[in-house]
Design a protein around this motif. Structure first.
Motif: not given
Lengths: 295, 376
Positions: B28, B32, B34, B98, B103, B183, B187, B190, B200-201, B204
């Motif tokens: 994650q 990616a 996140v 997300l 971020r 991914l 990252r 974007e 992207p959404t 993620r």
């Protein structure tokens, strides 16, 4: 019905506590773009200063100021040392939030170590109880509400009517342009750390005055409400933070009164989720805008 | 049985479970981007579900604990359900957390989720027995295997390591697939990723759900081993042990995090057990947490990409257009060859696939040291 009106009164008190923290947070975040998750731990520090002041026999109002000053001093020091070092090294926004959380962890457990992992009870006199219709509110709670409103008015006056406020708003929009216009950006940033830190400490103290106990987890427990109010109200807007706090505070207490005290914070958080899902421009357009750390 | 072998086999089990957690977080955060500050609640729900489905229906006879989803399911099913529960909870939280917001906002929302979940589960006894938690969870197949405690410990440890191996292979395959490249694209770049048609959404959310499933599985494995689970085991700070391990070991490098897990939760958190106790009870814990925070801050300051950072992906000419190779894959000579050829790739092709090193952030550029999405 009576219960709900009464909980509305509690809601306003809770809202005032959230609002004081959220206004400090939103001011800090709006200018520096540091999403400072150590805010909660610093609130705990403010609360503990109030406890120490009380046990030393110092007047509660002086304790309030002392708690605020402790918050201001520690925020300024952290901002000028840690945050500045990371920003200079090119730490990105999302890495900064991790730095602040690590800091939160350190402060929380430092307080835990010093306070020997105990819960401390306070005995602030709550004063006489006023009854307005079905709402009964103690003098101490009334004072918290008045402090909240007073801070809001003071912040609005500072932001809208003084040169400092003008400079602050200019910097929030475009720091480098503000710098080239001759605004002493360093001094403005210092002031922001001090003012937001003061509000952070005061929020910790009023929380303790209302809850009458403090431990190392107090501020962290309260952090979700402050964060939610600040995000909901829009970055850098004390008015937005105040309205959002009012919504969160009242929802929290209403749900608690309806019997779901375990779910009161969830309900408040639900408000934030609904806002996140329904895409208000205030929260979501921030993704595409270029923002930078200003510390 | 020697206390020492018991201790070592326990450590091996913890090591495996922490590895699963770290790969989940690395997928994650490392791949990616996140920032999952609520990681521990996905492990927690996996543990709770894996416990309740073996504890039997909650008939109220067991007056000392109340819980939801009581059942008597045969052994491998609880683990599968734990993974599914982790995935389901991730899907629910991912849908709002997300969204295309900054971020750091996402991170803050996740932290709020983690804190509130802890509050709710502690306060409401009807969910999973409140702050007392669940106990008496039977060890899987203990009767069927009919072996000594020591052998059982080692069998379980081997089982956990086997699952680790399977998860590692899956995660590595996924990271090297086109999905893994997508991914990394969202990252690092974007806007560019959107322009070539990536969502992207959605990406993620996918990685969030996959990570949630692994976290749930790790929770299930953990609770079947220790036999009890309560809110004390999943405070918000627990997430940061794993996060620190990923940061220390290597962000975006699944082999690096093995080192991180060995260093942080195993070596660093286990060593103090051998220290003579001092101060009041809880002081050592508090100091440990402070050092975890300090390690984390130091990692971000000195080596934000970890001790063994993500390998550079180099585009090579030939075959079907620009293919990203993992620098480790072709071996030493292959790598020599590839670096040479990679340098010859035209700039416009390299720009899409080559992760560029961050230029030194001097004082002049510190002002714009914000979301520099063009840097990796």
């Amino acid at each position: 019905m009576h219960l709900f009106v009464q909980s509305l009164g509690f809601g306003v008190v809770t809202a005032s506590i959230i609002a004081i923290g959220a206004m400090g947070f939103t001011l800090q975040f709006g200018l520096t773009n540091v999403l400072n998750l150590s805010f909660g731990s610093l609130m705990t520090v403010g609360g503990f200063v109030a406890y120490l002041a009380e046990s030393a026999g110092i007047n509660v109002w002086i304790g309030l100021v002392l708690g605020g000053l402790a918050g201001a001093a520690s925020t300024l020091i952290i901002g000028k040392t840690i945050f500045k070092v990371y920003a200079r090294r090119g730490t990105r926004l999302f890495e900064m939030v991790m730095v602040t959380l690590a800091l939160a962890l350190i402060i929380e457990y430092a307080v835990d170590a010093i306070s020997r992992d105990q819960i401390y009870q306070l005995t602030f006199p709550q004063g006489t109880t006023f009854n307005v219709g079905a709402i009964s509110i103690t003098a101490a709670q009334l004072a918290i509400v008045i402090i909240g409103i007073g801070i809001f008015i003071a912040l609005e006056v500072m932001l809208k009517m003084t040169r400092l406020g003008k400079a602050l708003r200019a910097m929030a929009v475009d720091p480098s342009l503000a710098r080239s216009c001759g605004i002493p950006t360093d001094r403005i940033i210092n002031t922001t750390w001090l003012v937001s830190g003061f509000l952070c400490g005061v929020a910790g103290v009023v929380f303790v005055i209302n809850a009458l106990s403090v431990d190392s987890y107090t501020g962290t427990l309260f952090l979700p409400s402050v964060l939610a109010a600040a995000i909901l109200g829009g970055v850098g807007s004390p008015g937005g933070a105040l309205v959002a706090s009012l919504v969160l505070g009242v929802v929290t207490e209403l749900v608690a009164a309806a019997g779901g005290s375990a779910y009161s914070t969830v309900a408040a958080f639900g408000v934030l989720v609904v806002v996140l899902l329904s895409r208000p421009s205030g929260v979501l357009t921030a993704a595409s805008r270029k923002v930078e750390l200003t510390v | 049985m020697g206390a020492f072998t018991y201790y070592i086999s326990t450590l091996v089990v913890y090591f495996g479970i922490d590895l699963l957690s770290a790969w989940s977080l690395n997928l994650q955060y490392g791949y990616a981007g996140v920032i999952n500050f609520s990681f521990i609640i996905f492990q927690a729900i996996g543990a709770y579900i894996a416990s309740t489905v073996v504890l039997g229906p909650d008939t109220g006879i067991n007056a000392y604990q109340t819980y939801l989803f009581g059942a008597n399911l045969p052994w491998p099913v609880p683990l599968i359900l734990a993974a599914l529960a982790g995935a389901a909870l991730s899907a629910v939280i991912g849908v709002f957390a997300l969204r295309r917001i900054r971020r750091d906002y996402q991170a803050a929302v996740m932290l709020i989720v983690s804190l509130i979940a802890l509050q709710v589960v502690s306060a409401d006894v009807h969910l999973f027995n409140g702050s007392n938690g669940l106990t008496g969870i039977p060890k899987p197949l203990e009767g069927a295997l009919n072996v000594s405690l020591a052998s059982y410990q080692w069998i379980y440890a081997a089982f956990v390591l086997a699952i680790c191996a399977v998860v590692y292979v899956i995660v590595q395959k996924l990271c090297r697939s086109s999905w893994g490249r997508s991914l990394r694209a969202i990252r690092d770049q974007e806007d560019a990723a959107i322009s070539i048609g990536l969502n992207p959404t959605l990406l993620r959310l996918e990685v969030f759900i996959l990570g949630g499933a692994i976290a749930g599985l790790s929770g299930g494995l953990l609770v079947e081993f220790i036999g009890a689970w309560s809110p004390g085991a999943w405070g918000y700070a627990e997430t940061f042990v794993i996060f620190t391990a990923v940061l220390v070991g290597g962000v975006g490098n699944n082999r690096g995090v093995i080192l991180g897990i060995f260093l942080v939760p195993i070596l660093f958190l286990e060593l103090p057990r051998f220290l003579p106790a001092f101060g009041y009870p809880g002081l050592i814990d508090a100091i440990e947490w402070m050092v975890i925070g300090a390690l984390w801050m130091l990692g971000l300051l000195v080596r934000p990409r970890g001790l063994i950072p993500e390998r550079r992906f180099v585009a090579v000419r030939g075959g079907s257009g620009a293919i990203a190779f993992d620098g480790a894959a072709p071996g030493f000579f292959g790598r020599l060859l590839m670096v040479g050829r990679g340098d010859g790739v035209p700039m416009r092709r390299r720009a899409a696939t080559v992760a560029q090193p961050a230029p030194p952030a001097d004082k002049a550029t510190a002002g714009s040291a914000s979301e520099r999405t063009e840097l990796s």
